[in-house]
Write an enzyme that holds these catalytic residues in place. Structure first.
Site, short mmCIF file in Angstrom:
data_model
loop_
_atom_site.label_atom_id
_atom_site.label_comp_id
_atom_site.label_asym_id
_atom_site.label_seq_id
_atom_site.Cartn_x
_atom_site.Cartn_y
_atom_site.Cartn_z
NE ARG A 6 -11.44 -4.95 -1.48
CZ ARG A 6 -11.07 -3.59 -0.53
NH1 ARG A 6 -9.49 -3.56 0.06
NH2 ARG A 6 -11.60 -2.45 -1.10
CG HIS A 19 -13.97 -0.55 -5.02
ND1 HIS A 19 -13.16 -1.55 -5.47
CD2 HIS A 19 -14.43 0.43 -4.33
CE1 HIS A 19 -13.95 -2.05 -4.07
NE2 HIS A 19 -14.85 -0.77 -3.68
#
Lengths: 577, 240
Positions: free
Chosen positions: A261, A240
Site C-alpha cells: 500500500r 492488519h
C-alpha cells in the site's frame, strides 16, 4: 514424594526467542559474560515467534531530514494519544542506535540506496520514509543473524521448552523463576533465576483470521496475569488490513505487507471500487491500519465483499516488474496458493495482527513485580491505540536490548531467592491434569480444538473490528462457558511430544487473553484507534484519555495518560515536560 | 467450509513408547481448497488421531520448522499444497537425524555442525552510539554482495541436510546449510574474522567432502544454492 521436575539455577531466564528474547540474551551476556543466561522457547530458538515473520521493516530516524521527534509525533498520533509517552520516546530515541548495532555487531545487512547508504521506504501513517528493510522479508534476516550470534556466546538454550507459570519467592514479593515444560519429553524444569525476562510475544490467535505464528497463544499475558501483574490497554487489538485469504489453509490471515500500500497498491471491493475514498479520501490506502482494516470490514459487512468474504488488494497497475522486484516474498506467497500478485487482484481480509496491550513496564522494562522484566509484544503502552507498521520489530529490538541490560544490572545487586515449591506444585498439577483424560471428538464435547474454534468465532464476531455492549457481554458469557469446557478437556496420557496436551494449555492461555480483551473493550465506551464501538462511535478525549488496567482479583480501573511530551492540539512539544 | 474432497495421506510413524518400530499409517483427510500438507497433518491431529506429532510455527514458509520428506522429497509441509501432490501423499521425517516421535526430528546434530563453522558475523569496532557514524556504505548491486545476498536467505530448515547423500554416509560432513553459511559470512565484506573459519571448512568434513550431487539445490524451499557456496569456498574465492 520425589520432585516431578529437575531443577535449574541461572541468573537470567529469558522466556521467548523472538527479537526481544534474543536481543535480551545477547545484550545481557555482552554486559556481563559471567552471567548464567538461559533462553527457553516454546518453539525452536530463532525460528518461533513473530519477529521472523516481519516483512515490511523497522522504523528508525536515520536520515538527517528525519528526527526522533518526528518519529515520536507519528507514533503518538498513530496511537491516538493513548501511548505511554516515555515508552514511545524510548522506542524512537533508541531505534537508530539499534539499527547501527544490528548492522555493525550482529551482522544484519539491510537494503541500500544507490549511494550505498541504508534504504528507507514509505509506510502508512508516517510523515517520513523511515522504514529500514531487507526486501520484503526483513524479519528472516534479523532473526537468522541474532540466532547466529547465540553461537558466539555461552548461553544455554532450551528449545521447545515452554513456561507454564512464573514463580514467586516464598514471601511472594518477587518473581524468582518459572516452571518450564520440555514439550518433546514431557519433563518439567523448576528454573530459579535472579531476573526473568518475559518475551513470549502476545499473539492474537484467538481470532478466526490472525497473522501470528501458530504457537503464539497469549502465554505471556496469561502467565503475567496469573502472577499478579498489571496489564493495560488490552482492548487495543490491531487488525492488519491485508491478510491473505487462502481457502481452508492456515495460511489464511498471514499478512501481505504494508509496503504494497505504501508503494501505491489499491484496495477494491467486489464491485471494483476503491472504497477507501469513502472512509479516508485524503490518505486513501495509506491511512493507518486501524482505519483501513475497519473500512475493509465495513465494506464486507455491507455486502460489497467478494464471494470468499474479503476485499481485493490490487498491485497490478504498479507494473509486474516493479512488484516482482520489490515484493518477491509476497509474490511467492501468493503464487503458492494460485494468485498472481504482480498481475491481478488478490483476495484479502482484515486479520488480527498485534496486541498493543500488555504488561505495564517502565522504559527499562521493569514491572511492578521485582525480578520480572517484560519486553516486546508482551508489554503494553508503547503503541497506544494503534501501532504503526515498522514500530513492532523496533519495539522488540529496542526493548529486548533494554531488558537484557536491565537484567544484567539487576543481577549485580539482586540476591538469590528460591521459587516457592508449593506454587510450583500447584502449577504442575494444573498443567498435567488433562493427561489421560479421554479425548472426546470435536462434535461431542470438550475437545480442545473445538473449544479453540468456538473462541475464535466469538472473538471475530463480537470482539473484532467493530464492537458493541450487547455483543461484548455475549462474548464474555461465551468465554465463561469455554473456560468451563477447557477445564474438562483431555489429552493422551503419554506426555512426550503430545500436541493435544499442548493445545489444551494453549487454549487455557488464549482464554485469559480473550477475557482481558473483551473486558477492557466493554469498559471503554468510545471509539479510538483499533477499538471501535458501534454504540459509541466518537473519540472522547475529555473522558477517555485514560488507560484501562486489569489485574487478577480486582475490577478493571482507569488511569489518566501522562501527556508528558505531546498533548492533542500541540504543534511542537516533545522534550520532556 | 467449502465442499472438500478426500485425500489419502500415509504418515511414517514412530512411537518411542512402542519399541521403536516405524510404521506407516494411512488417513483420509477431508481436504478443503488450498490446504497444505501441514494443514492435512493438523486435520489428522484434530479429527482422527490426537497422538500424531509434528513440528510447526509460522505456517508461511518463513521459519523452517516443518521440513519433512513429502512424496519422497524434502520440503516444507506448509508450502506443499495437497492439490499439487500425487496421492496417496507420503509424509516422513527428515533423514539423517534422530526421530523423537513421528515426524518430529532432533535437529541438534544439524545445528552442532552449523555452529562448527562459526556462523556468526564478527564486526569491526565501529561506534554504535555516534549518530553520525554510518554502517558500511555499500552500493546497491555491489558485486561482492550480489552472491551473498542471494545465498543469505537460508532458513535453516534442514531439508538440504536430509537430502544430501554425503551427510548420510560421512558422519563428519558438515552439510550444505552450514557450509553455505560459512561462505555467506566469510564473503561478507564487513566481516572482520580471520582465516580460522576458512580453515575449518576446508578441513576434513568440509567442502572437499562434497561430491556435487546437488540435491541441496533441488530441495531448498527458499531458492538458496548451497552447492554454489561450496564451490566458491573450494575455489578459494574468499580471500582473507
Amino acid at each position: 514424594m520425589t520432585s516431578p521436575w529437575e531443577t535449574l539455577r541461572c541468573d537470567v531466564l529469558i522466556l521467548g526467542s523472538g527479537g526481544a528474547g534474543l536481543m535480551a540474551a545477547l545484550h545481557a551476556y555482552d554486559a556481563e559474560p559471567r552471567l548464567r543466561i538461559v533462553v527457553a522457547s516454546k518453539g525452536l530458538i530463532g525460528k518461533s515467534g513473530c519477529t521472523r515473520l516481519m516483512q515490511g521493516g523497522f522504523n528508525a530516524a536515520l536520515d538527517p531530514g528525519d528526527s526522533p521527534e518526528r518519529h515520536f509525533r507519528d507514533t503518538i498520533l498513530g496511537g491516538q494519544f493513548l501511548n505511554d509517552q516515555e515508552l514511545a520516546w524510548a522506542l524512537v530515541s533508541g531505534a537508530p542506535e539499534v539499527i547501527r548495532r544490528l548492522e555493525t555487531r550482529i551482522g544484519v545487512f539491510f537494503d541500500r540506496r544507490p549511494d550505498g547508504r541504508i534504504h528507507q521506504k514509505a509506510f502508512a501513517g508516517q510523515s517520513f520514509d523511515r522504514t529500514v528493510h531487507r526486501g520484503d522479508l526483513t524479519g528472516i534476516e534479523i532473526m537468522s543473524r541474532l540466532h547466529d550470534q547465540l553461537f558466539a556466546r555461552d548461553i544455554r538454550r532450551l528449545d521447545e521448552t515452554r513456561a507454564v507459570a512464573l514463580l514467586h519467592d516464598r514471601p511472594g514479593g518477587r518473581v524468582a523463576g518459572a516452571l518450564l515444560l520440555r514439550q518433546a519429553t514431557g519433563e518439567f524444569i523448576l528454573a530459579q533465576a535472579r531476573a526473568v525476562v518475559l518475551a513470549t510475544g502476545g499473539g492474537p490467535r484467538m481470532y478466526t483470521f490472525s497473522a501470528p505464528s501458530l504457537e503464539k497463544t497469549g502465554d505471556g499475558y496469561a502467565m503475567a496475569y496469573r502472577a499478579g501483574c498489571d496489564l493495560m490497554d488490552m482492548e487495543m487489538m490491531q487488525f492488519h488490513p491485508t491478510g491473505l485469504l487462502a481457502g481452508a489453509s492456515r495460511l489464511s490471515g498471514m499478512v501481505l505487507e504494508e509496503g504494497l500500500r505504501g508503494a501505491g497498491a489499491h484496495l477494491l471491493n467486489a464491485q471494483g471500487e476503491r472504497f477507501m475514498a469513502r472512509y479516508d479520501p485524503e490518505r486513501m490506502e495509506r491511512a493507518t491500519r486501524d482505519v483501513v482494516a475497519r473500512a475493509s470490514y465495513l465494506e464486507i459487512m455491507a455486502g460489497r465483499g467478494t464471494a470468499a468474504g474479503g476485499v481485493l488488494l490490487d498491485a497490478s497497475h504498479l507494473g509486474a516488474g516493479f512488484v516482482l522486484d520489490n515484493f518477491p516474498g509476497m509474490a511467492r506467497r501468493c503464487a503458492e496458493v494460485g494468485y498472481d500478485l504482480a498481475r491481478a487482484p488478490v483476495p484479502v481480509t482484515p486479520t488480527a495482527h498485534f496486541h498493543m496491550g500488555g504488561v505495564r513496564i517502565d522504559p527499562d522494562c521493569r514491572t511492578a513485580m521485582p525480578g520480572l522484566l517484560v519486553a516486546g509484544e508482551d508489554a503494553g503502552g508503547v503503541h497506544g491505540a494503534n501501532r504503526l507498521g515498522g514500530n513492532g520489530v523496533a519495539e522488540s529490538c529496542v526493548f529486548g536490548m533494554r531488558a537484557g541490560l536491565t537484567a544484567a544490572e539487576l543481577c549485580a545487586s539482586a540476591g538469590e531467592a528460591a521459587p516457592d515449591t508449593a506454587e510450583a506444585e500447584a502449577a504442575y498439577r494444573a498443567a498435567t491434569a488433562p493427561l489421560g483424560r479421554p479425548v472426546v471428538s470435536r462434535e461431542s464435547g470438550d475437545n480442545p480444538f473445538a473449544i479453540r474454534d468456538a473462541l475464535q468465532r466469538t472473538m471475530w464476531e463480537r470482539v473484532g473490528l467493530v464492537r458493541d455492549d450487547p455483543g461484548l457481554r455475549r462474548a464474555l458469557d461465551t468465554i465463561g462457558a469455554l473456560e468451563e469446557r477447557i477445564s474438562r478437556a483431555g489429552a493422551p496420557a503419554d506426555p512426550r511430544a503430545n500436541l493435544t496436551w499442548q493445545q489444551v494449555l494453549d487454549v487455557q492461555n488464549l482464554l485469559v487473553a480473550a477475557r482481558l480483551t473483551a473486558t477492557a473493550a466493554r469498559y471503554r465506551t468510545e471509539t479510538r484507534g483499533s477499538h471501535a464501538r458501534r454504540d459509541y462511535p466518537a473519540r472522547d478525549d475529555a473522558r477517555w484519555l485514560v488507560n484501562i488496567h486489569q489485574a487478577a482479583g480486582r475490577e478493571p480501573w482507569p488511569e489518566p495518560v501522562r501527556l508528558s511530551r505531546l498533548a492533542p492540539g500541540d504543534a511542537e512539544r516533545v522534550a520532556p515536560a | 467450509m467449502p465442499a472438500g474432497r478426500t485425500v489419502s495421506i500415509r504418515v511414517r510413524r514412530f512411537d518411542p513408547a512402542a519399541g521403536g518400530r516405524r510404521l506407516w499409517q494411512a488417513y483420509d483427510v477431508d481436504a478443503g481448497p488450498m490446504m497444505s500438507v501441514l494443514d492435512a497433518l493438523f486435520w489428522v491431529l484434530e479429527n482422527e488421531d490426537p497422538t500424531l506429532a509434528f513440528r510447526y510455527s509460522c505456517r508461511a514458509g518463513m521459519c523452517g520448522s516443518c521440513a519433512m520428506v513429502i512424496n519422497g522429497r524434502e520440503g516444507l509441509a506448509c508450502a506443499r499444497r495437497l492439490e499439487r501432490l500425487r496421492a496417496p501423499v507420503t509424509v516422513e521425517p527428515l533423514r539423517s537425524l534422530p526421530v523423537i516421535k513421528d515426524l518430529l526430528v532432533d535437529l541438534r546434530p544439524f545445528f552442532e555442525k552449523y555452529r562448527a563453522v562459526d556462523p556468526f558475523y564478527i564486526g569491526q569496532a565501529a561506534s554504535v552510539f555516534d549518530p553520525a557514524s554510518e554502517p558500511a556504505v555499500l552500493p546497491r548491486g555491489d558485486a561482492a554482495r550480489e552472491i551473498v545476498d542471494r545465498q543469505i536467505d537460508c532458513i535453516a530448515c534442514g531439508a538440504c541436510y536430509s537430502a544430501c547423500p554425503i551427510v548420510s554416509i560421512v558422519p563428519e560432513f558438515l552439510g550444505p546449510a552450514a557450509l553455505n553459511r560459512a561462505y555467506t559470512v566469510a564473503a561478507d565484506a564487513r566481516d572482520a574474522a580471520g582465516v580460522e573459519r576458512l580453515h575449518r571448512v576446508t578441513a576434513d568434513g568440509g567442502v572437499f567432502a562434497c561430491h556435487s550431487v546437488g540435491n541441496c539445490v533441488t530441495v531448498c524451499p527458499v531458492g538458496v544454492d548451497p552447492l554454489l557456496s561450496i564451490q566458491l569456498l573450494r575455489k578459494g574465492a574468499v580471500h582473507r
